[in-house]
Design an enzyme around this catalytic site. Structure first.
Site, PDB file in Angstrom:
ATOM      1  N   TYR A 182     -66.304  76.845  35.712  1.00 58.78           N
ATOM      2  CA  TYR A 182     -64.890  76.450  35.732  1.00 58.78           C
ATOM      3  C   TYR A 182     -64.580  75.703  37.031  1.00 58.78           C
ATOM      4  O   TYR A 182     -63.921  74.662  37.029  1.00 58.78           O
ATOM      5  CB  TYR A 182     -64.051  77.721  35.605  1.00 58.78           C
ATOM      6  CG  TYR A 182     -62.603  77.576  35.902  1.00 58.78           C
ATOM      7  CD1 TYR A 182     -62.105  77.880  37.166  1.00 58.78           C
ATOM      8  CD2 TYR A 182     -61.719  77.144  34.931  1.00 58.78           C
ATOM      9  CE1 TYR A 182     -60.769  77.745  37.447  1.00 58.78           C
ATOM     10  CE2 TYR A 182     -60.369  77.026  35.205  1.00 58.78           C
ATOM     11  CZ  TYR A 182     -59.905  77.329  36.462  1.00 58.78           C
ATOM     12  OH  TYR A 182     -58.571  77.208  36.756  1.00 58.78           O
ATOM     13  N   ILE A 210     -52.091  83.165  38.855  1.00 61.72           N
ATOM     14  CA  ILE A 210     -50.795  83.146  38.171  1.00 61.72           C
ATOM     15  C   ILE A 210     -50.838  84.174  37.036  1.00 61.72           C
ATOM     16  O   ILE A 210     -51.841  84.285  36.329  1.00 61.72           O
ATOM     17  CB  ILE A 210     -50.501  81.745  37.574  1.00 61.72           C
ATOM     18  CG1 ILE A 210     -50.711  80.657  38.620  1.00 61.72           C
ATOM     19  CG2 ILE A 210     -49.079  81.699  37.001  1.00 61.72           C
ATOM     20  CD1 ILE A 210     -49.837  80.724  39.836  1.00 61.72           C
TER      21      ILE A 210
HETATM   22  N1  LIG Z   1     -53.523  81.564  35.381  1.00 63.49           N
HETATM   23  C1  LIG Z   1     -54.091  81.386  36.565  1.00 63.49           C
HETATM   24  O1  LIG Z   1     -54.362  82.338  37.333  1.00 63.49           O
HETATM   25  C2  LIG Z   1     -54.430  80.009  37.007  1.00 63.49           C
HETATM   26  C3  LIG Z   1     -54.326  78.904  36.143  1.00 63.49           C
HETATM   27  N2  LIG Z   1     -54.685  77.662  36.618  1.00 63.49           N
HETATM   28  C4  LIG Z   1     -54.628  76.498  35.742  1.00 63.49           C
HETATM   29  O2  LIG Z   1     -53.393  76.442  35.056  1.00 63.49           O
HETATM   30  C5  LIG Z   1     -53.605  75.839  33.762  1.00 63.49           C
HETATM   31  C6  LIG Z   1     -53.033  76.746  32.700  1.00 63.49           C
HETATM   32  O3  LIG Z   1     -53.632  78.016  32.860  1.00 63.49           O
HETATM   33  P1  LIG Z   1     -53.080  79.255  31.993  1.00 63.49           P
HETATM   34  O4  LIG Z   1     -51.681  78.993  31.584  1.00 63.49           O
HETATM   35  O5  LIG Z   1     -53.422  80.505  32.713  1.00 63.49           O
HETATM   36  O6  LIG Z   1     -54.038  79.143  30.708  1.00 63.49           O
HETATM   37  P2  LIG Z   1     -53.825  79.768  29.254  1.00 63.49           P
HETATM   38  O7  LIG Z   1     -55.170  80.290  28.840  1.00 63.49           O
HETATM   39  O8  LIG Z   1     -52.648  80.639  29.225  1.00 63.49           O
HETATM   40  O9  LIG Z   1     -53.478  78.458  28.367  1.00 63.49           O
HETATM   41  C7  LIG Z   1     -54.496  77.529  28.102  1.00 63.49           C
HETATM   42  C8  LIG Z   1     -53.926  76.523  27.117  1.00 63.49           C
HETATM   43  O10 LIG Z   1     -54.956  75.598  26.743  1.00 63.49           O
HETATM   44  C9  LIG Z   1     -55.114  75.608  25.314  1.00 63.49           C
HETATM   45  N3  LIG Z   1     -56.536  75.399  24.999  1.00 63.49           N
HETATM   46  C10 LIG Z   1     -57.542  76.291  25.113  1.00 63.49           C
HETATM   47  N4  LIG Z   1     -58.690  75.737  24.694  1.00 63.49           N
HETATM   48  C11 LIG Z   1     -58.399  74.455  24.311  1.00 63.49           C
HETATM   49  C12 LIG Z   1     -59.152  73.386  23.766  1.00 63.49           C
HETATM   50  N5  LIG Z   1     -60.475  73.502  23.538  1.00 63.49           N
HETATM   51  N6  LIG Z   1     -58.518  72.217  23.492  1.00 63.49           N
HETATM   52  C13 LIG Z   1     -57.196  72.086  23.717  1.00 63.49           C
HETATM   53  N7  LIG Z   1     -56.422  73.067  24.229  1.00 63.49           N
HETATM   54  C14 LIG Z   1     -57.021  74.231  24.513  1.00 63.49           C
HETATM   55  C15 LIG Z   1     -54.606  76.974  24.871  1.00 63.49           C
HETATM   56  O11 LIG Z   1     -54.103  76.965  23.547  1.00 63.49           O
HETATM   57  P3  LIG Z   1     -55.056  77.198  22.257  1.00 63.49           P
HETATM   58  O12 LIG Z   1     -55.905  78.402  22.516  1.00 63.49           O
HETATM   59  O13 LIG Z   1     -54.071  77.357  21.147  1.00 63.49           O
HETATM   60  O14 LIG Z   1     -55.868  75.943  22.124  1.00 63.49           O
HETATM   61  C16 LIG Z   1     -53.434  77.167  25.833  1.00 63.49           C
HETATM   62  O15 LIG Z   1     -52.307  76.488  25.356  1.00 63.49           O
HETATM   63  C17 LIG Z   1     -55.116  75.612  33.633  1.00 63.49           C
HETATM   64  O16 LIG Z   1     -55.428  74.276  33.969  1.00 63.49           O
HETATM   65  C18 LIG Z   1     -55.703  76.554  34.685  1.00 63.49           C
HETATM   66  O17 LIG Z   1     -56.946  76.086  35.200  1.00 63.49           O
HETATM   67  C19 LIG Z   1     -55.138  77.464  37.910  1.00 63.49           C
HETATM   68  C20 LIG Z   1     -55.242  78.531  38.760  1.00 63.49           C
HETATM   69  C21 LIG Z   1     -54.901  79.879  38.383  1.00 63.49           C
HETATM   70  C1  LIG Z   2     -59.486  85.328  41.816  1.00 61.08           C
HETATM   71  C2  LIG Z   2     -58.918  83.997  42.284  1.00 61.08           C
HETATM   72  C3  LIG Z   2     -58.024  84.199  43.490  1.00 61.08           C
HETATM   73  C4  LIG Z   2     -58.875  84.632  44.694  1.00 61.08           C
HETATM   74  C5  LIG Z   2     -57.950  84.615  45.875  1.00 61.08           C
HETATM   75  O1  LIG Z   2     -57.263  83.640  46.122  1.00 61.08           O
HETATM   76  N1  LIG Z   2     -57.846  85.740  46.609  1.00 61.08           N
HETATM   77  C6  LIG Z   2     -56.965  85.812  47.745  1.00 61.08           C
HETATM   78  C7  LIG Z   2     -55.563  86.026  47.248  1.00 61.08           C
HETATM   79  O2  LIG Z   2     -55.372  86.324  46.048  1.00 61.08           O
HETATM   80  O3  LIG Z   2     -54.636  85.874  48.089  1.00 61.08           O
HETATM   81  C8  LIG Z   2     -58.103  83.264  41.213  1.00 61.08           C
HETATM   82  C9  LIG Z   2     -57.694  81.866  41.731  1.00 61.08           C
HETATM   83  C10 LIG Z   2     -57.796  80.935  40.556  1.00 61.08           C
HETATM   84  C11 LIG Z   2     -58.009  81.843  39.355  1.00 61.08           C
HETATM   85  C12 LIG Z   2     -58.717  81.321  38.144  1.00 61.08           C
HETATM   86  C13 LIG Z   2     -58.165  80.030  37.696  1.00 61.08           C
HETATM   87  O4  LIG Z   2     -58.203  79.048  38.410  1.00 61.08           O
HETATM   88  C14 LIG Z   2     -57.647  79.963  36.336  1.00 61.08           C
HETATM   89  C15 LIG Z   2     -58.538  80.615  35.296  1.00 61.08           C
HETATM   90  C16 LIG Z   2     -57.492  80.899  34.271  1.00 61.08           C
HETATM   91  C17 LIG Z   2     -58.073  81.651  33.131  1.00 61.08           C
HETATM   92  O5  LIG Z   2     -57.024  81.827  32.196  1.00 61.08           O
HETATM   93  C18 LIG Z   2     -58.507  82.985  33.656  1.00 61.08           C
HETATM   94  C19 LIG Z   2     -59.367  82.998  34.753  1.00 61.08           C
HETATM   95  C20 LIG Z   2     -59.272  81.884  35.782  1.00 61.08           C
HETATM   96  C21 LIG Z   2     -60.688  81.548  36.021  1.00 61.08           C
HETATM   97  C22 LIG Z   2     -58.609  82.377  37.047  1.00 61.08           C
HETATM   98  C23 LIG Z   2     -59.302  83.667  37.572  1.00 61.08           C
HETATM   99  C24 LIG Z   2     -58.710  84.106  38.893  1.00 61.08           C
HETATM  100  C25 LIG Z   2     -58.821  83.007  39.918  1.00 61.08           C
HETATM  101  C26 LIG Z   2     -60.278  82.576  40.177  1.00 61.08           C
END
Ligand SMILES: NC(=O)C1=CN([C@@H]2O[C@H](COP(=O)(O)OP(=O)(O)OC[C@H]3O[C@@H](n4cnc5c(N)ncnc54)[C@H](OP(=O)(O)O)[C@@H]3O)[C@@H](O)[C@H]2O)C=CC1
Ligand SMILES: C[C@H](CCC(=O)NCC(=O)O)[C@H]1CC[C@H]2[C@@H]3C(=O)C[C@@H]4C[C@H](O)CC[C@]4(C)[C@H]3CC[C@]12C
Length: 313
Positions: free
Chosen positions: A203, A238
């Site tokens: 990832y 998040i």
């Molecule tokens: N949550 C976190 O801790 C963090 C999130 N992010 C970033 O934020 C963004 C959103 O994350 P988050 O909301 O947690 O993710 P979610 O897993 O909640 O949502 C992912 C979305 O992508 C869609 N999706 C999954 N697979 C596919 C595919 N093959 N083609 C098209 N769409 C797809 C899913 O819908 P469906 O399954 O219906 O396709 C869903 O709408 C991402 O870019 C993630 O990297 C970054 C750092 C931390």
């Molecule tokens: C575990 C990571 C945060 C580590 C960190 O910052 N520690 C110090 C602190 O918290 O202050 C997470 C940062 C980004 C996350 C990952 C991500 O980018 C999105 C993915 C979303 C997916 O839906 C689930 C897993 C993720 C890989 C997510 C996992 C947790 C982080 C690596």
């Protein structure tokens, strides 16, 4: 003001450097430096939700999580939204809710972003619906595991298709319309796309790729005087359903609220920011430490996780 900010930044770096050697960094200076830098860089510039009224916006990965919340914020601001994901039923529900919240219009296209043709078709649909595009929010990610890298190169190839190449394909298709409107590209990335975090190697590779490609493209747009902004959104943990399911057993703190995160992404794009760091201190401070004390940052990151809860493969 610029001199003042530079002086503060220099002082902050020196504090970080000397106290990182004395081990005081964790307790005293991280919050202090975070506040100083937040003051310097994070002034609440005047964002007005009216900026999005009537704007034509694509949001990918909007059936759930942060993307779903971005769709709702845009709807409240009176934008036209076109949302994508794979799950039609979820997309239909989000579209219905967007119309209730005041969207100027709301449509969806479902399919997997493994398919580059879909990536291009979504942009064609925007042209068909609206005759143009003002904002492209690239947010979707494919399924990924949170564990030691298992050597599966094919998983990395597939994740590069979904998390990176489909973003490039949509950008290539959307650029003509964005040049015409002077629009914006918002690329949702991660802390794992800027620093080394264990258990997310495949990832993380896709997120680092986004930084390389879109930061280079931003340079070229500036050189060519093309008024299309690119905002790279660097997110920490998040509290989305998927993230909590995936990492709650290793995280020592809850994730930040997805609703506020979604609004900050839209705000930073509307203000044409170069990068967004959210949550600010949890993301911006490690990026500052990264270049001055990388080993110290690596140990901080490992210590922030309950590593013993990750099963060794
Ligand atoms: N949550 C976190 O801790 C963090 C999130 N992010 C970033 O934020 C963004 C959103 O994350 P988050 O909301 O947690 O993710 P979610 O897993 O909640 O949502 C992912 C979305 O992508 C869609 N999706 C999954 N697979 C596919 C595919 N093959 N083609 C098209 N769409 C797809 C899913 O819908 P469906 O399954 O219906 O396709 C869903 O709408 C991402 O870019 C993630 O990297 C970054 C750092 C931390
Ligand atoms: C575990 C990571 C945060 C580590 C960190 O910052 N520690 C110090 C602190 O918290 O202050 C997470 C940062 C980004 C996350 C990952 C991500 O980018 C999105 C993915 C979303 C997916 O839906 C689930 C897993 C993720 C890989 C997510 C996992 C947790 C982080 C690596």
């Amino acid at each position: 003001m610029l001199l003042w900010r530079s002086a503060l930044q220099g002082l902050s770096f020196l504090c970080l450097f000397f106290c990182s050697r004395m081990g005081l960094l964790l307790k005293i200076l991280v919050p202090f430096v975070g506040l100083v830098l937040a003051f310097c860089f994070y002034s609440k510039e005047d964002f007005n939700p009216e900026m999005l009224k009537g704007k034509r916006v694509i949001v990918t990965g909007a059936s759930t999580g942060i993307g779903e919340q971005m769709a709702y914020h845009l709807a409240r601001m009176g934008a036209h939204v076109l949302i994508t994901a794979r799950t039609e039923a979820k997309l239909q529900k989000v579209v219905t809710r967007c119309l209730e919240l005041g969207a100027a219009s709301a449509h969806f296209m479902n399919g997997s972003m493994e398919d580059m043709a879909l990536a291009e078709d979504v942009v064609k649909e925007a042209k068909h619906l609206w005759g143009g595009l003002d904002m492209l929010i690239l947010n979707h990610i494919g399924y990924t595991y949170f564990n030691y890298f298992d050597g599966d190169v094919e998983h990395i190839r597939k994740l590069l298709e979904i998390n990176f190449l489909s973003y490039v394909a949509m950008t290539v298709s959307a650029l003509p319309m964005l040049k015409e409107s002077g629009g914006s590209i918002l690329v949702v990335s991660s802390k794992a796309g800027k620093i080394g975090i264990p258990f997310v190697a495949p990832y993380s590779a896709t997120k680092f790729a986004l930084d390389g490609f879109f930061s280079s493209l931003r340079q070229e747009l500036i050189i060519k005087n093309i008024s299309v902004s690119i905002t790279l959104c660097i997110l920490g943990h998040i509290a989305t359903e998927t993230a909590e399911k995936t990492v709650s057993h290793v995280m020592q703190k809850p994730g930040a609220p997805k609703e506020e995160c979604a609004l900050e992404i839209i705000r930073s794009g509307a203000l044409r920011k170069r990068e967004l760091y959210y949550p600010y201190t949890a993301v911006r401070i490690p990026l500052l430490i990264r270049d001055w004390a990388p080993e110290f940052l690596d140990s901080l990151t490992r210590n922030s996780l309950n590593v013993e809860n990750v099963k060794k493969s």
